[in-house]
Design an enzyme around this catalytic site. Structure first.
Site, PDB file in Angstrom:
ATOM      1  N   ARG A 105      -0.730  -4.186   4.106  1.00  0.00           N
ATOM      2  CA  ARG A 105      -1.814  -3.330   4.571  1.00  0.00           C
ATOM      3  C   ARG A 105      -2.873  -3.237   3.489  1.00  0.00           C
ATOM      4  O   ARG A 105      -2.582  -2.819   2.369  1.00  0.00           O
ATOM      5  CB  ARG A 105      -1.257  -1.946   4.900  1.00  0.00           C
ATOM      6  CG  ARG A 105      -2.262  -1.048   5.573  1.00  0.00           C
ATOM      7  CD  ARG A 105      -1.615   0.174   6.178  1.00  0.00           C
ATOM      8  NE  ARG A 105      -0.913   1.010   5.207  1.00  0.00           N
ATOM      9  CZ  ARG A 105      -0.737   2.307   5.369  1.00  0.00           C
ATOM     10  NH1 ARG A 105      -1.190   2.914   6.447  1.00  0.00           N
ATOM     11  NH2 ARG A 105      -0.083   3.018   4.474  1.00  0.00           N
ATOM     12  N   THR A 109      -9.089  -0.822   4.012  1.00  0.00           N
ATOM     13  CA  THR A 109      -9.435  -0.900   5.443  1.00  0.00           C
ATOM     14  C   THR A 109      -8.276  -0.453   6.325  1.00  0.00           C
ATOM     15  O   THR A 109      -8.463  -0.206   7.519  1.00  0.00           O
ATOM     16  CB  THR A 109      -9.775  -2.354   5.831  1.00  0.00           C
ATOM     17  OG1 THR A 109      -8.601  -3.154   5.631  1.00  0.00           O
ATOM     18  CG2 THR A 109     -10.911  -2.907   4.987  1.00  0.00           C
ATOM     19  N   ASP A 201       6.911   6.986   2.400  1.00  0.00           N
ATOM     20  CA  ASP A 201       6.832   5.524   2.517  1.00  0.00           C
ATOM     21  C   ASP A 201       8.242   4.974   2.735  1.00  0.00           C
ATOM     22  O   ASP A 201       9.094   5.047   1.841  1.00  0.00           O
ATOM     23  CB  ASP A 201       6.212   4.939   1.244  1.00  0.00           C
ATOM     24  CG  ASP A 201       5.974   3.437   1.389  1.00  0.00           C
ATOM     25  OD1 ASP A 201       4.801   3.027   1.322  1.00  0.00           O
ATOM     26  OD2 ASP A 201       6.963   2.688   1.585  1.00  0.00           O
ATOM     27  N   ASP A 204       9.477   2.343   0.196  1.00  0.00           N
ATOM     28  CA  ASP A 204       9.796   2.950  -1.108  1.00  0.00           C
ATOM     29  C   ASP A 204      11.095   3.752  -1.022  1.00  0.00           C
ATOM     30  O   ASP A 204      11.928   3.704  -1.937  1.00  0.00           O
ATOM     31  CB  ASP A 204       8.661   3.855  -1.574  1.00  0.00           C
ATOM     32  CG  ASP A 204       7.472   3.069  -2.098  1.00  0.00           C
ATOM     33  OD1 ASP A 204       7.630   1.855  -2.345  1.00  0.00           O
ATOM     34  OD2 ASP A 204       6.388   3.658  -2.249  1.00  0.00           O
TER      35      ASP A 204
HETATM   36  N1  URA Z   1       4.350   3.488   6.513  1.00  0.00           N
HETATM   37  C1  URA Z   1       5.281   4.278   5.919  1.00  0.00           C
HETATM   38  O1  URA Z   1       6.187   3.794   5.248  1.00  0.00           O
HETATM   39  N2  URA Z   1       5.186   5.609   6.086  1.00  0.00           N
HETATM   40  C2  URA Z   1       4.224   6.172   6.826  1.00  0.00           C
HETATM   41  O2  URA Z   1       4.211   7.398   6.946  1.00  0.00           O
HETATM   42  C3  URA Z   1       3.260   5.337   7.424  1.00  0.00           C
HETATM   43  C4  URA Z   1       3.341   4.001   7.243  1.00  0.00           C
END
Ligand code: URA
Length: 210
Positions: A105, A109, A201, A204
């Protein structure tokens, strides 16, 4: 599957998800719960797989026993967080073929950029289950499914852990033929494109990175 969106509200799924959301849950526990939940979600996403019969002999008599019909299905992980769902789903469907779509990502953008693509042969004849834990903006999910369709996939389902209303709407607009199975639909996205309340995330959290 006829429903565009299925929320798996099973108590075990909800309980495990709540532990995963807790920011104090350690990586190892998060990963284990993701594995367990992915099996429960896989149960739901495969609910309407077509069956045929095969003649077998039980110790008692012959019977026409139900077995899965058609080619082995293809599980496609949307890297990298999709990998967290793979192992659990593969435990339930060990003969599934596996593919990968690598998208990152662009942080400015929020648009997806492809860096890897590899899917099983005969993708056009397989049920494809695309897996990504977080359906947030929907940008990367839509791009991954665009790419799978460009490769010939026609029968696709999308499996995630958490979805935002914005991502569901975006997927419905771009790919109304792709049913979504998720454990929960959260409130919204924040300004950074994260799901809230969410779980942070997912990559993570499962890999212990920051
Ligand atoms: N990707 C993630 O890992 N967490 C989110 O909240 C949104 C996208």
């Amino acid at each position: 599957m006829t429903e565009h969106l299925t929320v798996v509200d099973h108590p075990l799924v909800q309980h495990k998800l709540s532990i995963m959301r807790d920011k104090n849950t350690p990586t190892a526990v998060f990963r284990q719960l993701l594995r367990e939940i992915s099996q429960l979600l896989a149960y739901e996403v495969t609910r309407s797989l077509p069956l045929t019969t095969r003649e077998i002999e039980t110790p008692m008599q012959m019977m026409n026993a139900p077995t899965l019909d058609g080619k082995k299905l293809a599980l496609v992980s949307i890297l990298r967080a999709g990998n967290g769902l793979l192992d659990g789903v593969l435990e339930l469907i060990p003969s599934a073929r596996v593919g990968f779509v690598g998208l990152y990502r662009d942080e400015e953008t929020l648009q997806p950029v492809e860096y890897y693509f590899k899917v099983p042969d005969g993708i056009e004849d397989r049920l494809v289950i695309a897996v990504d834990p977080m359906l947030a903006t929907g940008n990367s999910s839509v791009a991954a499914i665009d790419r799978l369709k460009a490769a010939g996939a026609v029968n696709i389902r999308f499996l995630c852990l958490l979805a935002a209303p914005e991502g569901i709407a975006r997927m419905k607009e771009a790919h109304p033929d792709v049913p979504i199975v998720t454990a929960a639909v959260d409130e919204k996205l924040n300004a950074m494109g994260y799901i809230v309340p969410g779980l942070g995330d997912a990559g993570d959290r499962m890999f212990g990175t920051k």
